[in-house]
Design an enzyme around this catalytic site. Structure first.
Site, short mmCIF file in Angstrom:
data_model
loop_
_atom_site.label_atom_id
_atom_site.label_comp_id
_atom_site.label_asym_id
_atom_site.label_seq_id
_atom_site.Cartn_x
_atom_site.Cartn_y
_atom_site.Cartn_z
N GLU A 55 0.86 -1.20 0.00
CA GLU A 55 0.00 0.00 0.00
C GLU A 55 0.89 1.25 0.00
OE1 GLU A 55 -3.40 0.16 2.61
OE2 GLU A 55 -3.61 2.32 2.26
N ASP A 107 9.43 7.85 1.00
CA ASP A 107 8.95 7.84 -0.39
C ASP A 107 9.13 6.43 -0.96
OD1 ASP A 107 8.82 8.19 -3.20
OD2 ASP A 107 9.44 10.28 -3.00
N ASP A 129 -2.07 11.98 -3.67
CA ASP A 129 -2.14 13.44 -3.84
C ASP A 129 -2.41 13.74 -5.31
OD1 ASP A 129 -1.48 13.96 -1.11
OD2 ASP A 129 0.59 13.43 -1.58
N ASP A 165 -10.83 10.90 -6.13
CA ASP A 165 -12.09 11.63 -6.32
C ASP A 165 -11.87 12.87 -7.17
OD1 ASP A 165 -10.61 13.11 -4.58
OD2 ASP A 165 -12.16 13.37 -3.08
N THR A 203 -11.16 4.92 3.89
CA THR A 203 -10.04 5.67 4.45
C THR A 203 -10.51 7.09 4.78
OG1 THR A 203 -9.36 6.53 2.31
CG2 THR A 203 -8.39 4.41 2.97
N TYR A 205 -9.51 9.83 3.50
CA TYR A 205 -9.74 10.66 2.31
C TYR A 205 -10.99 10.26 1.55
CZ TYR A 205 -5.87 13.74 2.88
OH TYR A 205 -5.04 14.73 3.38
#
Ligand SMILES: C[S@@+](CC[C@H](N)C(=O)[O-])C[C@H]1O[C@@H](n2cnc3c(N)ncnc32)[C@H](O)[C@@H]1O
Length: 224
Positions: A55, A107, A129, A165, A203, A205
């Protein structure tokens, strides 16, 4: 571990550190060291686990932790450079004494090229992001070069699930994967991308996007 060692990734444009860490987060970072991946242990980790889910950008760890608790035979690797949420996730791992999670607190691009070919069963990238402005599109994680790196490490018929989204990112994802002929988009009808897949958990977000009346999509691509 020194907190500053989280903060030295030159090509990373997201946040590494937010508000001052609470005492419990500082403690979780100290106590949760056993969950952190060391490059020298990677070979052994991959040799001793047949089913590995990666993930990328686990945030608060809602999906990572719920998935790991449900499937104790799988190993879950989570990568996220944001120290505040990583500390929260470590806290939950310690609280539930979870044994099948390994954390890369940085990262993903700094470690993924060390993963063996055909070693990852599934990749989850939930609400990355979006960097919606055109001038920032280079900052998006999903670039052609990144897809070139992940393709060989996914097992044959393995999958990558990407949720977002943001309309700009939705189009970007579909364009990238349609161009990359070696993945097949698994959607057969609208509900296949409008509904969260059964193997993903809500989640923060996703919750935020529904609160703001946005429509999340989940795209699942299978390696041919
Ligand atoms: C918008 S948040 C989504 C968090 C979580 N997946 C969710 O749905 O609530 C994106 C997350 O991706 C992480 N991230 C951004 N770039 C990353 C990278 N190159 N490698 C790993 N994680 C990254 C960020 O630190 C952040 O926690």
């Amino acid at each position: 571990m020194k907190i500053n060692s989280f903060i030295d990734c030159p090509n990373f444009f997201g946040r590494r550190k937010g508000r001052r860490l609470s005492k419990s987060s500082e403690l979780a970072i100290k106590e949760g060291k056993k969950y952190l991946i060391k490059k020298k242990d990677l070979t052994k980790m991959f040799e001793s686990n047949n089913n590995i889910i990666l993930e990328i950008g686990f945030g608060d760890g809602d999906n990572l932790i719920n998935s790991a608790r449900l499937n104790s035979n799988f190993l879950y690797i989570g990568a996220d450079p944001f120290i505040n949420t990583t500390a929260k996730c470590l806290n939950k791992l310690l609280l539930h004494n979870i044994q099948n999670v390994a954390i890369w607190p940085d990262d993903i691009r700094k470690i993924i090229s060390y993963f063996p070919y055909n070693s990852i069963s599934e990749i989850k990238l939930l609400f990355p992001d979006p960097w919606p402005k055109k001038k920032h599109q280079k900052r998006r994680l999903l670039q052609d070069e990144f897809i070139d790196i992940i393709y060989p490490i996914i097992k044959p018929k393995g999958t990558i699930t990407i949720a977002t989204d943001h309309d700009v990112l939705k189009k970007w994802i579909l364009k990238k994967f349609q161009k990359y002929k070696k993945f097949e988009w698994l959607a057969e009808s609208a509900k296949d991308w409008q509904l969260r897949p059964q193997d993903c958990f809500e989640t923060k977000y996703e919750f935020k996007s529904i609160l703001c009346n946005r429509k999340p999509s989940w795209f699942v691509f299978k390696k041919k």
